[in-house]
Design a protein around this motif. Structure first.
Motif, mmCIF file in Angstrom:
data_model
loop_
_atom_site.group_PDB
_atom_site.id
_atom_site.type_symbol
_atom_site.label_atom_id
_atom_site.label_comp_id
_atom_site.label_asym_id
_atom_site.label_seq_id
_atom_site.Cartn_x
_atom_site.Cartn_y
_atom_site.Cartn_z
ATOM 1 N N PHE B 68 88.416 77.746 -45.627
ATOM 2 C CA PHE B 68 88.037 79.048 -45.087
ATOM 3 C C PHE B 68 88.343 79.152 -43.603
ATOM 4 O O PHE B 68 88.918 80.148 -43.149
ATOM 5 N N SER B 69 87.979 78.137 -42.840
ATOM 6 C CA SER B 69 88.206 78.228 -41.403
ATOM 7 C C SER B 69 89.715 78.236 -41.125
ATOM 8 O O SER B 69 90.192 78.926 -40.223
ATOM 9 N N HIS B 72 90.910 81.743 -42.042
ATOM 10 C CA HIS B 72 90.397 82.687 -41.060
ATOM 11 C C HIS B 72 91.290 82.683 -39.815
ATOM 12 O O HIS B 72 91.604 83.732 -39.247
ATOM 13 N N LYS B 76 93.479 85.877 -38.488
ATOM 14 C CA LYS B 76 93.335 86.411 -37.132
ATOM 15 C C LYS B 76 94.672 86.421 -36.394
ATOM 16 O O LYS B 76 95.001 87.369 -35.691
ATOM 17 N N CYS B 133 84.444 85.095 -42.651
ATOM 18 C CA CYS B 133 85.770 85.326 -43.206
ATOM 19 C C CYS B 133 85.770 86.620 -44.013
ATOM 20 O O CYS B 133 86.709 87.415 -43.936
ATOM 21 N N PHE B 136 85.482 89.580 -41.664
ATOM 22 C CA PHE B 136 86.742 89.882 -40.995
ATOM 23 C C PHE B 136 87.584 90.837 -41.830
ATOM 24 O O PHE B 136 88.252 91.731 -41.309
ATOM 25 N N GLN B 137 87.508 90.637 -43.135
ATOM 26 C CA GLN B 137 88.230 91.518 -44.048
ATOM 27 C C GLN B 137 87.740 92.964 -43.895
ATOM 28 O O GLN B 137 88.539 93.904 -43.871
#
Lengths: 202, 202
Positions: B68-69, B72, B76, B133, B136-137
């Motif tokens: 995930f990180s 992400h 970005k 995450c 952010f979407q």
DNA sequence: GTTTTATCTTGACAGTGTCAACATTGCATT
DNA sequence: AATGCAATGTTGACACTGTCAAGATAAAAC
């Protein structure tokens, strides 16, 4: 309902297993299914199921196959309502699709999850039921393109993959509880419908 | 890289396990992961991993958290290219999303599959990485609505669920090999992009 | 230097799917 | 009706799995 008992031969073990397994999967999920427990519940020895299903995967495939033919019937029923306007039918189809997934999460997971499809593990029997189901999705898409509901410029297969993908994705997000919850199902469906039909609401 | 060996204490078993597990999952899939094998490969006893991960699910959660990180960061990076036109960035994002899923199918399956999310099995640590995450979407969707790329009339959250759902669905269909195959990835992405941006090609 | 804490070990338990070898039954053919 | 074969069911066994409990060892803290 329960005959079984002291006869050496069960009589109709295959369907008995299939029904019990289907029920169990629907209620407790795929992972909870154990061939041994299933056999025990049917009053039969651990390895008896292997005379009716090659292995566990084959049993799961058989369950999924039932789900596919069931869903295929539902889809056709909705699509064949020629007296209902296409827009409404389209919208209704979306709601029914997501509704089916939300109401039968474990079955949906089984049908469209990796468990039975990965490594080409799908039974021939499963493919024979599932593929027409996929094809129907393409046929519907073509129809929607012809009626001007969906953009006609795109390739029908591609379009079907995207529209179905959307429904599939929403269903999965719902089922897996990732970041959509059941209370907004209808709004999500309508949002998707509007997007597809290019109806700007503002 | 490989120190380990005859000392009673491994030194950094946690990261060693995590790395080995990540590699194994990426290569052979989630189901192939066995804590026992993993421990053996690390030159440590069967139950040693339990001092670093509560159970198998916790280990999987830790792997997913890394994914995930990582994703992400990628997301970005694409989104922050302010010198690129929004339309192009949007399209690029779609391609990258599906590309990531197609290139890391097992990781994607782990991150967005039921394995770690069902039954509220997700670790706190996982949630802390995954939820931003998801958020952010939504933020991106809001931006796209503001720039007129997506219909502004719809609720942003709903819209995000649908757009992400589409990407998620296409990704899953691809990964599970259900009825989309890798050779048409780009066309599918463009089809989805066109649909979202309401660009009729005919 | 002693005690606490983190880490790692062996032993054990309850499961799992699945194969091999053997038992029983029902059906078909003689 | 008797016989033989195929379908079906049984027990035994194997190699796995995750995970707990209790004890051993090393490192860190006091």
């Amino acid at each position: 309902m329960t005959n079984a008992a002291q006869t050496y031969h069960h009589g109709d073990l295959r369907t008995a297993l299939l029904e019990a397994a289907t029920k169990r999967v629907a209620e407790f999920g795929i992972d909870s299914l154990s061939l041994r427990k299933l056999a025990e519940d049917a009053g039969v020895s651990r390895t008896a199921p292997y005379h009716h299903f090659k292995d566990k995967s084959a049993l799961l495939s058989a369950i999924a196959a039932k789900g596919f033919s069931q869903w295929h019937t539902t889809a056709k029923r909705i699509f064949d309502q020629h007296d209902v306007a296409p827009q409404l039918r389209f919208r209704q189809f979306i709601h029914e699709y997501i509704g089916y997934a939300a109401d039968n999460p474990q079955m949906y997971e089984l049908m469209f999850g990796r468990t039975i499809w990965h490594d080409n593990g799908a039974t021939q029997g499963l493919k024979e039921v599932a593929y027409p189901c996929f094809q129907f999705q393409v046929d519907m898409t073509k129809y929607w393109q012809q009626t001007g509901l969906l953009p006609a410029g795109q390739d029908a297969l591609r379009m079907a993959q995207v529209t179905w993908g959307t429904l599939h994705g929403i269903a999965r997000l719902l089922i897996d509880g990732i970041y959509a919850d059941r209370s907004h199902i209808d709004e999500m469906c309508d949002c998707a419908a509007d997007l597809f039909m290019q109806v700007s609401k503002n």
